[in-house]
Design a protein around this motif. Structure first.
Motif, PDB file in Angstrom:
ATOM      1  N   GLU A   1       0.831  -1.208   0.000  1.00  0.00           N
ATOM      2  CA  GLU A   1       0.000   0.000   0.000  1.00  0.00           C
ATOM      3  C   GLU A   1       0.865   1.257   0.000  1.00  0.00           C
ATOM      4  OE1 GLU A   1      -3.663   1.979  -0.135  1.00  0.00           O
ATOM      5  OE2 GLU A   1      -3.134  -0.133  -0.432  1.00  0.00           O
ATOM      6  N   MET A   2       1.952   1.246   0.778  1.00  0.00           N
ATOM      7  CA  MET A   2       2.844   2.413   0.818  1.00  0.00           C
ATOM      8  C   MET A   2       3.523   2.629  -0.540  1.00  0.00           C
ATOM      9  SD  MET A   2       2.606   3.922   3.675  1.00  0.00           S
ATOM     10  CE  MET A   2       4.020   4.993   3.528  1.00  0.00           C
ATOM     11  N   GLU A   3       3.922   1.526  -1.191  1.00  0.00           N
ATOM     12  CA  GLU A   3       4.537   1.664  -2.509  1.00  0.00           C
ATOM     13  C   GLU A   3       3.551   2.261  -3.506  1.00  0.00           C
ATOM     14  OE1 GLU A   3       5.838  -2.264  -3.393  1.00  0.00           O
ATOM     15  OE2 GLU A   3       7.785  -2.041  -2.372  1.00  0.00           O
ATOM     16  N   ASN A   4       2.294   1.758  -3.452  1.00  0.00           N
ATOM     17  CA  ASN A   4       1.276   2.290  -4.369  1.00  0.00           C
ATOM     18  C   ASN A   4       0.997   3.760  -4.095  1.00  0.00           C
ATOM     19  OD1 ASN A   4       0.993  -0.164  -5.638  1.00  0.00           O
ATOM     20  ND2 ASN A   4      -0.692  -0.847  -4.333  1.00  0.00           N
ATOM     21  N   ARG A   5       0.895   4.113  -2.821  1.00  0.00           N
ATOM     22  CA  ARG A   5       0.624   5.512  -2.478  1.00  0.00           C
ATOM     23  C   ARG A   5       1.790   6.418  -2.870  1.00  0.00           C
ATOM     24  NH1 ARG A   5      -2.714   5.992   3.230  1.00  0.00           N
ATOM     25  NH2 ARG A   5      -4.413   4.564   2.689  1.00  0.00           N
ATOM     26  N   LEU A   6       3.010   5.945  -2.644  1.00  0.00           N
ATOM     27  CA  LEU A   6       4.177   6.739  -3.039  1.00  0.00           C
ATOM     28  C   LEU A   6       4.226   6.930  -4.561  1.00  0.00           C
ATOM     29  CD1 LEU A   6       6.954   5.277  -0.706  1.00  0.00           C
ATOM     30  CD2 LEU A   6       6.025   7.588  -0.650  1.00  0.00           C
ATOM     31  N   TYR A   7       3.876   5.861  -5.293  1.00  0.00           N
ATOM     32  CA  TYR A   7       3.877   5.947  -6.748  1.00  0.00           C
ATOM     33  C   TYR A   7       2.830   6.954  -7.226  1.00  0.00           C
ATOM     34  CZ  TYR A   7       3.261   4.557 -11.619  1.00  0.00           C
ATOM     35  OH  TYR A   7       3.148   4.568 -12.976  1.00  0.00           O
ATOM     36  N   ARG A   8       1.601   6.827  -6.646  1.00  0.00           N
ATOM     37  CA  ARG A   8       0.541   7.757  -7.047  1.00  0.00           C
ATOM     38  C   ARG A   8       0.883   9.193  -6.654  1.00  0.00           C
ATOM     39  NH1 ARG A   8      -2.801   3.491  -5.103  1.00  0.00           N
ATOM     40  NH2 ARG A   8      -3.139   4.611  -3.160  1.00  0.00           N
ATOM     41  N   SER A   9       1.452   9.366  -5.457  1.00  0.00           N
ATOM     42  CA  SER A   9       1.811  10.717  -5.008  1.00  0.00           C
ATOM     43  C   SER A   9       2.913  11.311  -5.882  1.00  0.00           C
ATOM     44  CB  SER A   9       2.279  10.670  -3.549  1.00  0.00           C
ATOM     45  OG  SER A   9       1.240  10.235  -2.703  1.00  0.00           O
ATOM     46  N   SER A  10       3.880  10.466  -6.272  1.00  0.00           N
ATOM     47  CA  SER A  10       4.960  10.962  -7.127  1.00  0.00           C
ATOM     48  C   SER A  10       4.414  11.417  -8.479  1.00  0.00           C
ATOM     49  CB  SER A  10       6.005   9.859  -7.331  1.00  0.00           C
ATOM     50  OG  SER A  10       6.612   9.518  -6.103  1.00  0.00           O
ATOM     51  N   GLN A  11       3.498  10.609  -9.040  1.00  0.00           N
ATOM     52  CA  GLN A  11       2.884  10.998 -10.309  1.00  0.00           C
ATOM     53  C   GLN A  11       2.126  12.316 -10.174  1.00  0.00           C
ATOM     54  OE1 GLN A  11       0.544   7.535 -11.530  1.00  0.00           O
ATOM     55  NE2 GLN A  11       1.945   7.295 -13.258  1.00  0.00           N
ATOM     56  N   ARG A  12       1.364  12.438  -9.089  1.00  0.00           N
ATOM     57  CA  ARG A  12       0.576  13.652  -8.896  1.00  0.00           C
ATOM     58  C   ARG A  12       1.485  14.875  -8.725  1.00  0.00           C
ATOM     59  NH1 ARG A  12      -3.658  14.955  -3.975  1.00  0.00           N
ATOM     60  NH2 ARG A  12      -4.514  16.849  -4.868  1.00  0.00           N
ATOM     61  N   ILE A  13       2.562  14.692  -7.944  1.00  0.00           N
ATOM     62  CA  ILE A  13       3.494  15.810  -7.727  1.00  0.00           C
ATOM     63  C   ILE A  13       4.133  16.234  -9.049  1.00  0.00           C
ATOM     64  CG2 ILE A  13       5.710  16.427  -6.678  1.00  0.00           C
ATOM     65  CD1 ILE A  13       4.853  14.715  -4.252  1.00  0.00           C
ATOM     66  N   ASP A  14       4.522  15.225  -9.866  1.00  0.00           N
ATOM     67  CA  ASP A  14       5.129  15.548 -11.157  1.00  0.00           C
ATOM     68  C   ASP A  14       4.157  16.326 -12.047  1.00  0.00           C
ATOM     69  OD1 ASP A  14       7.434  14.314 -10.391  1.00  0.00           O
ATOM     70  OD2 ASP A  14       6.998  12.419 -11.394  1.00  0.00           O
ATOM     71  N   ASN A  15       2.891  15.858 -12.072  1.00  0.00           N
ATOM     72  CA  ASN A  15       1.886  16.546 -12.903  1.00  0.00           C
ATOM     73  C   ASN A  15       1.634  17.966 -12.414  1.00  0.00           C
ATOM     74  OD1 ASN A  15       1.557  14.302 -14.528  1.00  0.00           O
ATOM     75  ND2 ASN A  15      -0.076  13.442 -13.261  1.00  0.00           N
ATOM     76  N   LEU A  16       1.528  18.102 -11.084  1.00  0.00           N
ATOM     77  CA  LEU A  16       1.285  19.440 -10.527  1.00  0.00           C
ATOM     78  C   LEU A  16       2.482  20.360 -10.763  1.00  0.00           C
ATOM     79  CD1 LEU A  16      -0.426  18.520  -7.126  1.00  0.00           C
ATOM     80  CD2 LEU A  16      -1.515  19.522  -9.139  1.00  0.00           C
ATOM     81  N   ALA A  17       3.684  19.786 -10.662  1.00  0.00           N
ATOM     82  CA  ALA A  17       4.878  20.604 -10.878  1.00  0.00           C
ATOM     83  C   ALA A  17       4.927  21.117 -12.315  1.00  0.00           C
ATOM     84  CB  ALA A  17       6.127  19.779 -10.558  1.00  0.00           C
ATOM     85  N   LEU A  18       4.558  20.241 -13.267  1.00  0.00           N
ATOM     86  CA  LEU A  18       4.542  20.670 -14.669  1.00  0.00           C
ATOM     87  C   LEU A  18       3.516  21.769 -14.901  1.00  0.00           C
ATOM     88  CD1 LEU A  18       4.887  17.206 -16.463  1.00  0.00           C
ATOM     89  CD2 LEU A  18       6.604  19.027 -16.330  1.00  0.00           C
ATOM     90  N   ARG A  19       2.302  21.561 -14.316  1.00  0.00           N
ATOM     91  CA  ARG A  19       1.251  22.581 -14.478  1.00  0.00           C
ATOM     92  C   ARG A  19       1.643  23.878 -13.801  1.00  0.00           C
ATOM     93  NH1 ARG A  19      -4.146  19.983 -12.390  1.00  0.00           N
ATOM     94  NH2 ARG A  19      -4.838  22.107 -12.814  1.00  0.00           N
ATOM     95  N   LEU A  20       2.238  23.781 -12.627  1.00  0.00           N
ATOM     96  CA  LEU A  20       2.628  24.993 -11.902  1.00  0.00           C
ATOM     97  C   LEU A  20       3.732  25.734 -12.648  1.00  0.00           C
ATOM     98  CD1 LEU A  20       2.324  26.668  -9.316  1.00  0.00           C
ATOM     99  CD2 LEU A  20       4.074  25.223  -8.265  1.00  0.00           C
ATOM    100  N   ASP A  21       4.695  24.980 -13.172  1.00  0.00           N
ATOM    101  CA  ASP A  21       5.789  25.613 -13.899  1.00  0.00           C
ATOM    102  C   ASP A  21       5.296  26.307 -15.169  1.00  0.00           C
ATOM    103  OD1 ASP A  21       8.735  25.963 -14.222  1.00  0.00           O
ATOM    104  OD2 ASP A  21       8.311  24.850 -16.069  1.00  0.00           O
ATOM    105  N   LYS A  22       4.244  25.726 -15.752  1.00  0.00           N
ATOM    106  CA  LYS A  22       3.726  26.283 -17.003  1.00  0.00           C
ATOM    107  C   LYS A  22       2.834  27.485 -16.777  1.00  0.00           C
ATOM    108  CE  LYS A  22       1.149  24.925 -21.139  1.00  0.00           C
ATOM    109  NZ  LYS A  22       0.431  23.825 -21.828  1.00  0.00           N
ATOM    110  N   ASN A  23       2.022  27.459 -15.718  1.00  0.00           N
ATOM    111  CA  ASN A  23       0.973  28.470 -15.535  1.00  0.00           C
ATOM    112  C   ASN A  23       1.174  29.406 -14.356  1.00  0.00           C
ATOM    113  OD1 ASN A  23      -0.692  27.389 -17.698  1.00  0.00           O
ATOM    114  ND2 ASN A  23      -1.113  25.677 -16.335  1.00  0.00           N
ATOM    115  N   SER A  24       2.174  29.198 -13.554  1.00  0.00           N
ATOM    116  CA  SER A  24       2.308  30.018 -12.352  1.00  0.00           C
ATOM    117  C   SER A  24       2.763  31.437 -12.697  1.00  0.00           C
ATOM    118  CB  SER A  24       3.308  29.373 -11.391  1.00  0.00           C
ATOM    119  OG  SER A  24       4.611  29.462 -11.927  1.00  0.00           O
TER     120      SER A  24
END
Length: 450
Positions: free
Chosen positions: A282-305
């Motif tokens: 469960e921790m591996e799955n959550r870390l994987y999902r969180s990493s994906q979400r952080i990467d997506n948010l970082a890309l959106r933030l870098d593009k639109n901030s």
């Protein structure tokens, strides 16, 4: 005169002849049946006893068939008729029974039934009263004889199965009247220890007389009052005592009691192992999902901030400043060239007045150029400051601090009232959090003005 030395067989034969000749007629003996067993060939063997003594009895199958209508059982008071003989192989005397008659319930069995009925009426055998044996066991108190085979077999089974837990041995007598108070006192002492998860009252096999103390009411009540879950492991599977009825769990043998502990240890080990695997997965799955979400948010933030936009403006301004500096340097170089030309002309036209005037003009021109350069540079810096101020004012986070809000639907910013419908679920972002709301009405200012 030398004393005659007899062999064991010779002395046993002499005793056999003496006893059998003394009882050369059929005799009848009254007593209570105990330790009754049936051989594979159908013969019955039991002990006939009273309060002071006991004698072994053998009732062969052919005579048992003649006594139809009565089935002997432990605790019966009977009259046995037969011959007295000596079984030479064991060196014991016994009755070879030819007839057995039921007389009454024996004192031993009668006391057993009276105690059982009394405690049962008080509800002490009720399963709802009994405590559950815990699944997770860390520490056990075992009341038994430290020299008996029961505790050795018990510990060996735990060791062979890799069970790791703390076992405290409380040495007690497990036979005889003096053992009663000793067991009761040990139960009380164990009860005062809150760190025990389980208490086991244990004894190996034996005759009904050997196990008689475990039918004592005082021991049974001691188990009932014990706040710790209790297990009894008395004798063999066929042996049932009063304490077995009141204990929270009855194990037929000490070996079986060890099996109960092993099974629970395996269950908790399996649960812990499965839980560990589940948590890791469960921790591996959550870390994987969180990493994906952080990467997506970082890309959106870098593009639109606003910060990204500010970087682009700063880059543009830096380019403008560099261009301006290059133009100024070109202008200076151009003026220096003109100055050199004028100096050359002055050298050709030597009048001092023209030279002084020319120098003055050059000085004035340099001052104007410096002022012009400073003015243009100051203007460019002011524009940069103005752009930074505009960008800060346009930053959504600063707008939120001034009391404005941003409305989202499905994570998209709403800029027009036509984008929403009644009963839409909206998310309102404020400077310190979010509000979730349902649209119950809307107004279009353009339609109202029309």
């Amino acid at each position: 005169m030398a004393m005659k030395i007899l062999t064991v067989s010779e002395i046993t034969k002499l005793i056999k002849n003496l006893i059998e000749n003394s009882f050369n007629e059929v005799i009848s003996v009254q007593g209570e049946i105990s330790n009754l067993s049936t051989s594979p060939s159908g013969h019955l063997y039991f002990t006939l006893k009273d309060s002071g003594a006991q004698i072994k009895v053998a009732l062969f199958r052919k005579y048992l068939a003649l006594n139809r209508g009565y089935s002997p059982k432990n605790g019966d008071l009977v009259v046995v008729t037969g011959d007295i003989t000596v079984y030479e192989q064991d060196g014991v005397y016994q009755i070879i029974a030819k007839k057995i008659e039921y007389s009454a319930v024996g004192l031993f069995y009668k006391k057993f039934e009276e105690t059982k009925l009394k405690l049962e009426r008080e509800g002490l055998f009720d399963s709802l009263r009994k405590k559950q044996i815990p699944l997770f066991i860390k520490k056990i108190a075992v009341l038994t004889s430290p020299s008996g085979a029961a505790i050795k077999d018990f510990l060996k089974i735990l060791k062979d199965n890799g069970v790791c837990l703390k076992i405290d041995l409380w040495p007690v007598q497990v036979q005889g009247i003096s053992a009663i108070n000793e067991i009761v006192e040990s139960i009380k002492k164990v009860s005062s220890h809150a760190d025990y998860d389980l208490m086991i009252l244990m004894r190996g096999g034996g005759s009904l007389e050997d196990l008689a103390i475990f039918n004592e009411e005082v021991i049974a009540r001691g188990l009932v009052d014990c706040p710790i879950p209790t297990i009894t492991a008395i004798g063999h599977e066929r042996d049932v005592t009063i304490v077995d009825f009141v204990a929270d769990f009855r194990s037929p043998t000490p070996t079986a009691a060890a099996g109960v502990i092993v099974e629970r240890y395996r269950q908790i080990t399996d649960l812990l192992f499965d839980g560990e695997k589940y948590i890791i997965r469960e921790m591996e799955n959550r870390l994987y999902r969180s990493s994906q979400r952080i990467d997506n948010l970082a890309l959106r933030l870098d593009k639109n901030s606003p910060l990204s936009k500010l970087r682009r403006v700063n880059t543009f301004l830096a380019l403008c400043i560099e261009t301006l500096k290059n133009n100024i340097n070109l202008k200076i170089n151009e003026l220096n060239g003109r100055l050199e030309y004028i100096n050359a002309m002055l050298k050709k036209n030597t009048p001092q007045v023209k030279l002084n005037l020319a120098k003055k003009d050059i000085f004035n021109l340099e001052e104007r150029m410096k002022k012009d350069f400073k003015k243009r540079l100051s203007s460019s810096l002011d524009r940069i400051i103005m752009f930074e101020s505009v960008l800060k004012n346009l930053d959504p986070e600063n707008l939120l601090k001034k009391g404005y809000c941003i409305a989202f639907r499905d994570k998209s910013v709403i800029t027009d009232v036509k984008q929403i419908s009644l009963e839409d679920n909206l998310e309102i972002k404020m400077k310190n959090g979010y509000i979730h709301t349902l649209v119950v009405g809307k107004k279009n200012l353009e339609e109202r003005n029309g």
